[in-house]
Structure formats: C-alpha cells, structure tokens
Design a protein around this motif. Structure first.
Motif, mmCIF file in Angstrom:
data_model
loop_
_atom_site.group_PDB
_atom_site.id
_atom_site.type_symbol
_atom_site.label_atom_id
_atom_site.label_comp_id
_atom_site.label_asym_id
_atom_site.label_seq_id
_atom_site.Cartn_x
_atom_site.Cartn_y
_atom_site.Cartn_z
ATOM 1 N N LYS A 194 3.876 3.199 0.253
ATOM 2 C CA LYS A 194 5.005 2.393 0.709
ATOM 3 C C LYS A 194 5.408 1.333 -0.317
ATOM 4 C CE LYS A 194 5.223 4.320 4.815
ATOM 5 N NZ LYS A 194 6.367 5.106 5.279
ATOM 6 N N ASN A 195 6.703 1.064 -0.355
ATOM 7 C CA ASN A 195 7.265 -0.034 -1.155
ATOM 8 C C ASN A 195 6.718 -0.061 -2.580
ATOM 9 O OD1 ASN A 195 8.699 -0.811 1.156
ATOM 10 N ND2 ASN A 195 6.948 -1.980 1.907
ATOM 11 N N GLU A 196 5.878 -1.039 -2.880
ATOM 12 C CA GLU A 196 5.326 -1.173 -4.228
ATOM 13 C C GLU A 196 3.937 -0.545 -4.322
ATOM 14 O OE1 GLU A 196 7.043 -2.394 -6.866
ATOM 15 O OE2 GLU A 196 8.687 -2.442 -5.436
ATOM 16 N N GLY A 197 3.739 0.563 -3.616
ATOM 17 C CA GLY A 197 2.435 1.218 -3.605
ATOM 18 C C GLY A 197 2.046 1.757 -4.970
ATOM 19 N N ALA A 198 0.764 2.055 -5.102
ATOM 20 C CA ALA A 198 0.227 2.506 -6.388
ATOM 21 C C ALA A 198 0.844 3.820 -6.845
ATOM 22 C CB ALA A 198 -1.293 2.646 -6.277
ATOM 23 N N TRP A 199 1.256 4.670 -5.900
ATOM 24 C CA TRP A 199 1.767 5.985 -6.280
ATOM 25 C C TRP A 199 3.037 5.878 -7.129
ATOM 26 C CZ3 TRP A 199 1.050 10.484 -7.757
ATOM 27 C CH2 TRP A 199 2.044 11.472 -7.732
ATOM 28 N N ILE A 200 3.878 4.893 -6.862
ATOM 29 C CA ILE A 200 5.112 4.734 -7.636
ATOM 30 C C ILE A 200 4.773 4.508 -9.104
ATOM 31 C CG2 ILE A 200 7.173 3.308 -7.943
ATOM 32 C CD1 ILE A 200 7.025 2.669 -4.955
ATOM 33 N N TRP A 201 3.803 3.665 -9.360
ATOM 34 C CA TRP A 201 3.375 3.368 -10.733
ATOM 35 C C TRP A 201 2.730 4.591 -11.376
ATOM 36 C CZ3 TRP A 201 -2.067 2.103 -11.999
ATOM 37 C CH2 TRP A 201 -2.241 1.765 -13.338
ATOM 38 N N ILE A 202 1.864 5.277 -10.647
ATOM 39 C CA ILE A 202 1.169 6.447 -11.190
ATOM 40 C C ILE A 202 2.160 7.556 -11.500
ATOM 41 C CG2 ILE A 202 -0.499 8.262 -10.663
ATOM 42 C CD1 ILE A 202 -2.036 6.176 -9.012
ATOM 43 N N ASP A 203 3.121 7.774 -10.612
ATOM 44 C CA ASP A 203 4.100 8.833 -10.844
ATOM 45 C C ASP A 203 4.955 8.528 -12.067
ATOM 46 O OD1 ASP A 203 5.503 11.311 -9.663
ATOM 47 O OD2 ASP A 203 7.154 9.911 -10.015
ATOM 48 N N GLY A 204 5.262 7.250 -12.290
ATOM 49 C CA GLY A 204 6.002 6.892 -13.502
ATOM 50 C C GLY A 204 5.225 7.248 -14.755
#
Length: 755
Positions: A533-543
């Motif tokens: 959700k929102n600023e979750g770790a997955w967003i960073w990892i996927d980038g």
C-alpha cells in the motif's frame, strides 16, 4: 545463477549424464560458451513457432559476430573461444533449419532441469526415486495388459477348435451309425476342453482384476498427488521460481494408463462376445463378474480423464510476458490448454470452451466484484499441433470486457481493482465407447486491471495470492482479510523476481538488508498493507527491478552490483579498503529505481567515503553505467580532473569488471564533418580536500603563473585527447606527488568464459 553454472557444480556422474544429452546433437562447447544467452531465449516457443526459431537463431549469430569482432580488436583471437568456428557451425547445420535447433535446445534444457532436480539434495533425489517407481508401475501395467491380450487371443483359438470338434463329430455320427458308441468318449473330451476354457477365462478375469487393482493405486497417485504437485510448481514458476514445469512425465502416465484401461475394456468386450458366440462350449456363467470388472474399469477411466485437462500456459498478455495472470480489459491475452491422455481416439473429439468466473458468481456478487465477459470466446478443438503430438489448443485472441451491471455506489466492493481475484475455466465433455464425463480445468487466479499504472499493484497481488493459495478451489476473497507472509516466504519470492529479470537471485546479505527495511515485527511477519500500500516496499523494489531489466542486466548477472547495502554498511565495508575501491548500490530514496556508487579515499591520515548522486533510468538511457564508471572524474582545485574509481569491491580492477561492456575504445576517433569528437563526461567537484604537498617538491621553485599554466595545459590535454591517452600514464599531479605514475596494464575478462 545460470542453469549451466549449476550443472558445472554437479558430481562427475551427473555431469556425464549432461554430456550425453548433447552427443551427436549439439556441440557442448557452444552450450558452455553461450550458456547465459541460450538460457535467456524461449526455446520451447521457438520449437513450435518458426518465426520465433529464426529470431533466436539470429540472436546467437549476432552475439557470436560481436564477440569475434571484439576478440580481433583486443588481439585475443588465440586466447579466447573460437567464436568464428561456432558461428560457422551454426550456419552450416541450422541456417536452413532453425526449427531443428530450437527443438534440440528445448529438449536438452528440459532434461538439464530434470538432472538438476534430481541433484537438489534429498528432496530432488526422493522425487526422482518416486517418479522412477511410478514409471515401473506403469510399465508393469502395460506388460500385464499385453499378457491378457495374448491369453484372450489363445482363448479364441481354443473356442474355435472345440466348436469345430463338436459340430464335426455330430455330423460324422449322423452319417456313420457305428460311431455312436464312441460318442461318450468324445463328449468327455469336449467337456474337459470346455472346463479348461472356463478355467482360462477365470484366470484371465483374475489377471484383468489384478491389473485394475494396480491401476487403482496408480490413478489416484497421478490425479491426486502428481498433478497437484505439478500445478503447485506451475504456480511458483508463474511468480519467478526456476522449477521444472515440463508435462512430459504426467502426459506419459495419463496416456499409458488411459490406453491400458481402454484396451482392457476392449478385451472384456471380446470375452463377452466369445461367451455369446460359443455359448454351447461354456459350462459356467461369468457374465456377472465381467459386468463388475467392466464397471470397475469404467470408474477408473472416468476419474483419470476427468482430470486430464490442464492449463499448460496460464493467461498472459504479450506486453507483460514475465508477469502472467495480470490482464487488462480490452487487451489481447493468450492461454494454452492440454489434454494429457494423448491417444488417437481423442484427437479432434474434444471441443473446449473458455468461461470467465464460472461457478463463482455468488461469492463475487456478495462483495460487489466486477463482472467480465470474454470477447471471441469461441470453442477450440483439441488437435495434434505440437512437435510431441500433444492434444493442445491455444486461445490466442481473447480479451475481457467489463459488464456494466450495477449502479454506481450500489454494492461496491471493499477491495481495490488490483485485489479482486478472478478465475477462468475451460470446459468440455467426452463421449467415447460408452464413457461420458464432463471435464474442466481452471486457471490460476487472475487480476483484471483497467489501466497500465495498476500493473504494479496487480503483480503484488499475484505474488501474495500464489504463495498463500495452494490448493483448489481458490480463495477469491483472499484480500478481504489478507493473511501475512513470513519473511522466509516473501524473501524467496522477491529473490525469484531478480532471478527472472536479471538471471541472478538475491544473496543472503542483500536479503538481510531488505529484511531490515521491510520487516519490523518481532514475529518476522510481513503484512499486506506494509508491503504494497501507498509507500510500501514493493514500489521501491519494483522500480529497481525495472532499472535492472532496462539498463543493468549484465552487471547484475555478473554479480558486479552489490545493490542492497545500507549507507552505514557501505562505510564499514569500504573504510578498510585501499583508496579508489568502490561498490554499486541502489538508491534507498528514489522510488522509481536509481543506482549510485560509493568509493573510499584516504587523505592526510583521514578516511573519506563518498557517494555520487544516484543515476536514474533517464540518465542511464543516455550512457551506460560501465561508461559512466570509466569516464567519471572529480574536478579538483584549478580545474584538474581525475577518476577516483579504481577497484570494484573488494579488489577487482574496474577494467577487469566492466571492460567488456565499455562502448568506447581507447583508440582516437576520426574527425567527422569537420567536428572534433566529444564524449559525455560525468564530472563532480572533489569532496575530499587535497593532500598536503609532498616534502620532496620545492614549491618555491614554481611560481603561481607557472603552476596555473601547467595545470591548465594538463586539463586541456585530458579533455581533448583523453581517448588517446587512456592507455598512457597520467601526467604527474603537482598537488599530490612528483613521483612517476606507473603504467597500468588494462586487462579484459573473457566475455563468455566468465559467465
């Protein structure tokens, strides 16, 4: 790690099995030298698609040509692999038959995976042993069925002979009255023969019963154990696991057992026909036992065939081949189904129809899920259209359209679009030789999105779901109250993402850094909201995954990127290293994916660890990271520049680590159209104070004007002729030392053997 590299670690016996795979098929040396490139191609698809086979073939040729040209430029033709010879071999043997090459490599790679599975500790060995035992049972089933066929054929001959004797003797008695006295003897002999036939029939029925008893052990093993295990492996493969999803074993077992059961029913029918035809010779009634045995065989066959339809390739859009199970409304996707009982009797007999959210309307309606229809949901006939002759149907032109069945705000789902799970089913019916059964196969849960910016969240849902939803029927309401994952579960899935994108998993140090960033619970659990959700770790990892995929695949695969390492850990790692040692790590603040390098310098007895501003995807599109490292320089006082990056951590010379990826050579370039050649240079202001002037140098002998003039000349020479001078010793730096700089010989790693 490349599959071939894993094979090189096996014991000699297993390596011998690998070597045998390529005998008289394909040079093992080419497989070795091109291991990474070969494994990056989809040879399974190429084996059935001539256009894809041509593309893969030419990819190999282009790579070999590039490596040959590079070896010429580096004057290392005799030192490295024979790239020219490899290219000539491929042209000679496969130029006109690239499909043959694809089939060979597809088969060999599958067998390699089987060998690896057998070597993966006790689990792999146990699996191989279990499959071998099942193979033996299936082979025994075939052997006993052949024996029954021979016995029934001999029964036919015995019945014919007895019937002939009885009819011929009766005719002779009617013609010769004197033979009547011998009638009792003949009748007794006929009775003996009839009893023998009856005993033989009973024996054959017992043989058939024994075969069915063995089949009764095999069928549940295949349908309730092996098939679910394959489906679970396919689940893991969909989210990046390198497990083997080959269907060869399952198809062999389904096909063989189905064939045995069909043949047994035919033999039972022959026995019944014999009873009717030679009723005068039969002294017992075996119709009741035969009916029970027939019912037994039919039950086993029905159970087997009802489970024989599988989704061989899960729903996937061509625009997202590495992220199956994510579908976008209005965008074409493909699915492939296979009928594992691959018998001629079933060819073109089964018509398969796709249905979306079949039997789940009630559950989804309660939660207000969206409803979809399939465009072009035509039936497909299972036909033989694959190299192995499998009964396959590919649905290649389907798309989804949302139904507008509810008023806005009415019965809205509590879940977001990317948390809704849907199922696609494939249904058919089978009618053959008195057998009737309904057959269906289900896809794994899919997420349907309406915008491409929802892919990120959808893939997070797919990963989470497939780790937790391990059996059928699937829980489509999983995200109504999503269970947490243990760090062990999540770390494995995250590691697979990097393996899929960059051909290298995360190591324990990288995982430890990620754990510190993601897990903050004492029980080592990761909750859905914190991950996605929102600023979750997955967003960073996927980038970061996207960054690797687009710009850093080679470096990630080679292990040159440490990647996940905190600033504090970076300080600890570098401070004891020699000046100029650097490491590559991902930015922790850039959510879209960026990479930076940190290096160490020891000056005036002090240690300084610096980091450059992270490079983004946009910047890496203009110049590659190896070229950035090669040309990077610091601007000291009075405009002097130098490159502070010398050794990749722990102590690898940068040219050894990155030399094969430099796109610019050290040779001077020609002037084109009157312009002086220029290059993109990465320059930073030196963050480290220059050291005190060395005592050996008398600064009073050099005026400020002389000093300025000397440094300005050096600066101009470096800027204008840097390519020409890159292999020459640097001019003495009056700010650092008056000693002569040693000439450093640049060495380049073998671009293939080091893979």
């Amino acid at each position: 790690m490349a599959q071939w590299q894993e094979l090189l670690r096996l014991d000699p016996a297993l390596q011998g099995r690998v070597s045998q795979l390529y005998e008289r098929k394909f040079p093992r040396e080419i497989r070795h030298c091109l291991c990474v490139l070969i494994e990056s191609q989809d040879w399974d698809l190429a084996a059935v698609d001539e256009n894809k086979a041509n593309m893969c073939f030419h990819t190999l040729l282009v790579y070999l040509e590039e490596q040959w040209n590079r070896s010429i430029q580096e004057n290392s033709v005799l030192q490295g692999p024979d790239f020219s010879g490899m290219k000539n071999y491929l042209l000679k043997h496969f130029q006109d038959k690239p499909l043959n090459l694809a089939k060979i490599l597809s088969d060999c790679l599958k067998e390699e995976r089987k060998i690896l599975a057998s070597a993966q500790g006790c689990g792999g060995t146990a699996m191989e042993q279990k499959w071998r035992e099942l193979d033996n049972k299936v082979d025994e089933l075939q052997r006993q069925t052949l024996d029954v066929k021979k016995e029934i054929k001999s029964l036919e001959a015995l019945n014919e002979k007895l019937d002939y004797i009885q009819k011929t003797w009766q005719s002779q008695v009617e013609q010769h009255i004197g033979l009547a006295q011998s009638n009792a003897v003949v009748e007794e002999e006929c009775l003996k023969r009839a009893n023998f036939i009856t005993q033989t029939k009973q024996m054959v029925l017992q043989q058939i019963l024994n075969i069915l008893t063995l089949a009764e052990q095999i069928v549940p093993t295949v349908t309730d154990v092996e098939l679910p295990e394959w489906k679970r492996r396919q689940q893991m493969a969909c989210i990046g696991s390198p497990v083997d999803t080959c269907l060869d074993n399952l198809q062999k077992w389904f096909t063989t057992v189905a064939d045995v059961l069909l043949r047994l029913r035919e033999q039972l029918q022959k026995l019944q026909d014999q009873n009717k035809k030679y009723s005068s010779t039969d002294v017992s009634d075996l119709s009741a036992p035969m009916a029970e045995i027939e019912k037994f065989a039919l039950c086993l066959l029905t159970k087997l065939l009802a489970n024989a339809l599988v989704v061989e390739k899960q729903p996937v859009m061509s625009s997202l081949p590495h992220r199956p199970l994510v579908l976008k409304t209005g965008v074409r996707f493909t699915v492939t189904v296979r009928f594992l009982a691959n018998l001629p009797e079933f060819k073109c007999l089964l018509k398969v129809k796709p249905v979306f959210d079949k039997d789940v309307e009630e559950a989804t309606t309660v939660k207000g899920f969206r409803r979809f229809d399939i465009n072009w949901a035509d039936c497909k006939v299972l036909d033989v259209d694959t190299p192995d002759g499998g009964l396959v149907a590919e649905f290649g032109h389907m798309s989804l359209k949302e139904r507008k069945t509810r008023a806005k705000g009415q019965n809205e789902s509590r879940l977001g679009v990317t948390e809704e799970l849907h199922i696609m089913k494939f249904v058919t019916g089978l009618q053959h030789a008195g057998l009737e059964c309904d057959i269906e196969a289900s896809s794994l849960p899919v997420v349907v999105i309406s915008s491409t910016n929802q892919v990120l969240g959808a893939w997070a849902s797919v990963m989470w779901c497939n780790v937790l939803s391990t059996s059928e029927p699937r829980n489509l309401l999983l995200f109504d109250d999503p269970p947490p994952l243990t760090w062990q579960q999540l770390s494995q899935v995250l590691s697979w993402q990097f393996l899929s994108v960059g051909q290298r998993e995360l190591d324990k140090n990288q995982l430890s850094t990620l754990k510190d960033k993601i897990v903050d619970y004492p029980d080592d659990l990761v909750h859905w909201s914190k991950f996605s959700k929102n600023e979750g770790a997955w967003i960073w990892i996927d980038g970061i995954l996207d960054l690797i995929k687009k710009h850093l695949v080679d470096l990630w695969r080679d292990g040159s990127i440490m990647g996940f390492v905190s600033r504090k850990k970076t300080q600890v790692l570098l401070q004891e290293k020699q000046s100029g040692t650097f490491l590559l790590r991902f930015s922790e603040s850039n959510r879209d994916g960026a990479i930076t390098f940190s290096w160490v310098e020891h000056t005036n007895g002090e240690t300084h660890v610096h980091a450059v501003e992270p490079y983004t995807k946009q910047e890496l599109s203009a110049i590659s990271l190896p070229d950035i490292i090669y040309h990077y320089s610091l601007r000291a006082q009075r405009k002097m520049t130098r490159n502070p990056l010398l050794y990749l951590y722990p102590d690898i010379h940068k040219d050894t680590a990155f030399g094969r990826y430099y796109t610019e050579t050290s040779a001077p370039k020609k002037v084109v159209d009157g312009y002086v050649n220029r290059r993109f240079a990465s320059i930073s202001d030196n963050p480290t104070p220059p050291p005190s002037p060395p005592r050996e140098m008398d600064m009073t002998d050099m005026t400020d004007m002389d000093l300025d003039e000397t440094m300005e000349k050096q600066y101009l020479i470096q800027e204008l002729f840097s390519d020409l001078l890159s292999d020459l010793p640097e001019l003495p730096d009056p700010w650092t030392s008056n000693q002569e700089m040693p000439l450093t010989q640049t060495t380049y790693a073998d671009p293939v053997s080091s893979l």
